[in-house]
Design an enzyme around this catalytic site. Structure first.
Site, mmCIF file in Angstrom:
data_model
loop_
_atom_site.group_PDB
_atom_site.id
_atom_site.type_symbol
_atom_site.label_atom_id
_atom_site.label_comp_id
_atom_site.label_asym_id
_atom_site.label_seq_id
_atom_site.Cartn_x
_atom_site.Cartn_y
_atom_site.Cartn_z
ATOM 1 N N ASP A 222 0.883 -1.162 0.000
ATOM 2 C CA ASP A 222 0.000 0.000 0.000
ATOM 3 C C ASP A 222 0.926 1.219 0.000
ATOM 4 O O ASP A 222 2.116 1.124 0.324
ATOM 5 C CB ASP A 222 -0.952 -0.005 1.209
ATOM 6 C CG ASP A 222 -2.166 0.909 0.969
ATOM 7 O OD1 ASP A 222 -2.092 1.775 0.060
ATOM 8 O OD2 ASP A 222 -3.175 0.775 1.688
HETATM 9 C C1 BGC Z 1 -5.060 3.306 0.064
HETATM 10 C C2 BGC Z 1 -5.178 2.318 -1.080
HETATM 11 C C3 BGC Z 1 -4.972 3.028 -2.392
HETATM 12 C C4 BGC Z 1 -3.632 3.713 -2.371
HETATM 13 C C5 BGC Z 1 -3.304 4.448 -3.671
HETATM 14 C C6 BGC Z 1 -3.782 4.121 -0.032
HETATM 15 O O1 BGC Z 1 -3.779 5.141 0.931
HETATM 16 O O2 BGC Z 1 -5.098 2.622 1.289
HETATM 17 O O3 BGC Z 1 -6.436 1.709 -1.053
HETATM 18 O O4 BGC Z 1 -5.057 2.117 -3.438
HETATM 19 O O5 BGC Z 1 -3.622 4.668 -1.307
HETATM 20 O O6 BGC Z 1 -4.133 5.514 -3.860
#
Ligand code: BGC
Length: 741
Positions: A222
């Site tokens: 993530d």
């Molecule tokens: C979120 C993810 C997301 C990623 C990219 C993160 O903060 O938890 O779900 O895909 O950001 O935007």
């Protein structure tokens, strides 16, 4: 070595691929591997514009909470394929979705983005979504693996839970999606599990995900979830996002050069990313028909709406007396949640406009409430005045704007007090009242729901929600959504209440496997609306259930039944199959969802529906035996209209399966004595060692077993007052091991 100019250009080339180029792209290398473009989101393409001034316009489909409430895997596939097409058109190669985490507590801030409190359902819906996205030539990235069930302290918190809860509840949906739909990527979550950051957890990322489940894609972090890049790489995390993460690359190269990291680890991850890029990068040109996608968004929203209660006020006739529509949310609906999933809708159908277009009746509107405290009284008075003159009043209710988003949890399940106060005043005028809920995570409906004639859960319905709500209220579409999450009577009733969201950096999952309906059922707790609940304007009956199982009680079980539409309107039914272990101990859920399907039926029509309950559905994770175990005995296969409305059942017998308990010196007296082959053998050995019968009599004495049955057996074999010698124990342990116990 200076900077990134390693003498070993090869190594540098590999290491360069292991982090992104920026927020949303991977790197390319000289071999011409395409750089991939990664984009959110799970209810519509949520791609940032290059200057970050907004997002690329995209169809905003119903939020995942709504999509799952359709219980319609084919529909989810079609929606996901449409999202995939829009991703393709915008140049995205990988879509960062679906989000399939289990809704441990309804306070979870991303509850709107997750599917269910039940892993079976989340897994089936998630697999449909992955298949749909990938059918459009875009790779899907299933997230957030694993146990990312809260937003509070989400980047550090350690979810402390048993292996059983991990396997049965939190990993099960991922397992199904990975093994059945083969997503291109898996996203490792921010949090820790039992103390270890998931991004650095080799057991999760390699031993379980790849070795056990056969995952062949790439693991991405993530965004910002990598704490220690070397540990993450060793654990099996291929791609660190976002990029450029130059320091990580330098560390990787240096670690290989000074012997701290095996070069093969770097090469393996880089190769996985190359294969991913070759497979999904620069896909064929695509087209997306936004008009068609909007209609699909309407259909999906309509199929997701759950009719919670209806005294007959719905469906509304399109002709007749005055209708009052109350609530700012009718004019300015909340269509989706906040955070990375938030898409820039191509248009928005408001419920008010859609009702005005549909009803051939006078429609009066009043906003009813506002976030401005100075306006509350005047707005409420105006709304009550309008409602008093109306034959039917439709009141739109929902949590305060901005209360549901990635990044923070909710602090209440209650609707704003002024909305509930308004509703109560409106109902007291004597107008027939319909309440429509516009929310992501569930809201409490007690006690005010007793004041309304009908209660409609419309969720965060996406850009087509307004039209869909009008269709359902007027009966143009017969409601067929079902709850994927229990609505409790009180927050304090929720199974995770005592420990959510934890403190001091840890959250203890005290409820273990008893999440959602498993918890309410286990405690025998009343709920407002149970998991699986949802009404229709017609009714269905279940008949002639038949089950085909093998004589050995081991394999998959085929279930067939007839669903009959016994009402006067066409409609779709969601039939649900649950498994209930007979006479189960307190250790197992009362029942668990094991299959479901949705079928459309004309009035009076029947359909013979078929499904398979996989052998695994009968199993529980056994901590001591470290594997999936089926307890022998009778199981009821129940078919119902909800988890608390079981209509028919058939019972079948299952045989014990799973790894045997390994008997050791630390196993208890009870574990030894209850083992079918070693129990008698141990008694015989004791009898041989002490022909007087004193020692074997001692072992067989039921009072002794009650008192010291839980004693690790080695402590007993150290007692000079019996013939139980260390030699005898050593011999028994050797024999147990020889026989594979
Ligand atoms: C979120 C993810 C997301 C990623 C990219 C993160 O903060 O938890 O779900 O895909 O950001 O935007």
């Amino acid at each position: 070595m200076t900077g990134l100019t390693s003498p070993d250009g090869e190594l540098m080339r590999h290491a360069a691929l292991l982090s992104g180029a920026d927020m949303s792209h991977t790197r390319t290398d000289e071999s011409g591997v395409p750089a991939l473009t990664l984009s959110d989101g799970p209810n519509g393409l949520a791609m940032n514009l290059p200057d970050w001034s907004g997002k690329v316009p995209a169809t905003c489909f119903p939020a995942p909470v709504a999509l799952a409430a359709s219980w319609d895997v084919d529909l989810v596939h079609r929606v996901a394929a449409a999202i995939g097409r829009e991703a393709r058109v915008a140049g995205a190669d990988i879509l960062l979705g679906p989000s399939i985490n289990i809704k441990r507590s309804p306070l979870g801030g991303r509850g709107f983005e997750y599917y269910s409190e039940d892993p079976f359902l989340a897994g089936r819906i998630g697999a449909g979504f992955v298949a749909g996205v990938q059918s459009a030539g875009v790779g899907a990235c299933v997230k957030h693996f694993a146990v990312n069930s809260q937003e509070t302290d989400r980047m550090r918190v350690s979810a402390e839970l048993s292996e059983r809860a991990l396997r049965e509840i939190y990993l099960a949906a991922f397992e199904h999606v990975v093994t059945s739909a083969r997503p291109a990527m898996v996203m490792a979550s921010y949090n820790r599990v039992n103390g270890t950051y998931v991004t650095q957890d080799r057991r999760l990322l390699t031993e379980i995900l790849r070795d056990e489940w056969g995952f062949g894609g790439a693991v991405v972090s993530d965004w910002g979830a990598v704490d220690d890049r070397l540990e993450a790489l060793r654990a099996g995390l291929d791609l660190e996002m976002p990029g450029p993460a130059d320091a990580s690359r330098r560390r990787i190269v240096a670690a290989v050069e000074n012997g701290d990291l095996d070069a093969s680890v770097v090469v393996d991850s880089a190769d996985r990313l190359r294969r991913l890029a070759v497979k999904w990068g620069g896909g064929a040109a695509a087209t997306a028909n936004l008009e068609e996608h909007h209609l699909l968004a309407v259909a999906a929203a309509a199929a997701s709406i759950v009719l919670l209660k209806n005294d007959g006020v719905l469906p509304l006739s399109t002709t007749g007396g005055r209708v009052a529509v109350i609530g700012e949310l009718a004019r300015t609906p909340q269509i989706q949640g906040g955070g990375s999933a938030n898409a820039s809708a191509t248009r928005i159908d408001s419920p008010l406009a859609a009702l005005r277009a549909t009803l051939d009746r006078t429609v009066d509107f009043a906003p009813g409430y506002s976030s401005d405290p100075d306006q509350v009284q005047a707005l409420a008075d105006e709304a009550v005045r309008i409602a008093r003159d109306a034959e039917v009043t439709i009141v739109f209710l929902g949590p305060d704007e901005g209360s549901e988003s990635e990044g923070y949890d909710r602090d209440t399940l209650e609707l704003p007090a002024e909305q509930v106060g308004l509703l109560t005043r409106i109902a007291a005028t004597g107008t027939r009242t319909v309440a429509v809920l516009d929310n992501g995570g569930i809201v409490l409906t007690s006690p005010w729901s007793r004041d309304v004639g009908a209660l409609v859960e419309a969720w965060l319905p996406g850009q087509g929600g307004g039209t869909a709500i009008a269709q359902v209220l007027t009966g143009a579409v017969n409601p067929s959504g079902r709850l994927t999450e229990t609505i409790p009577l009180r927050l304090a009733d929720t199974p995770a209440f005592a420990s959510f969201p934890g403190h001091g950096g840890r959250v203890f999952h005290g409820e273990g496997i008893f999440v959602g309906y498993r918890g309410y059922d286990h405690a025998g707790r009343e709920v407002a609306f149970p998991f699986g609940h949802g009404l229709s304007y017609t009714s269905f009956a279940y008949e002639d259930i038949a089950v085909v199982a093998d004589d050995k009680g081991l394999g998959d079980v085929l279930v067939e039944l007839t669903v009959r539409n016994v009402g006067n309107l066409a409609g779709a039914d969601v039939w649900q199959v649950y498994l209930r272990p007979d006479g189960g101990d307190d250790d197992r859920p009362v029942r668990t969802l094991a299959a479901f399907g949705k079928v459309e039926l004309e009035p009076g029509a029947t359909a013979r529906v078929r499904t398979t309950i996989g052998a695994r559905s009968f199993a529980r994770w056994d901590e001591r035996r470290d594997g999936w175990v089926v307890d022998p005995g009778t199981y009821a296969i129940e078919v119902g209209a909800s988890s608390r409305d079981i209509r028919v059942e058939v019972r079948i017998d299952r045989t014990s399966t799973g790894p045997a308990l390994v008997l050791t010196r630390r196993s208890t007296l009870r574990e030894w004595l209850t083992d079918l082959s070693f129990g008698p053998a141990l008694i015989d050995a004791a009898q041989d060692a002490d022909p007087s019968g004193g020692t074997s009599g001692f072992l067989c004495n039921p009072v002794i077993l009650t008192m010291i049955g839980d004693l690790p057996i080695e402590r007993l074999f150290d007692d000079p007052s019996t013939a139980l010698s260390p030699e005898l124990l050593a011999q028994a342990v050797r024999e147990a091991q020889r026989q594979g116990h």
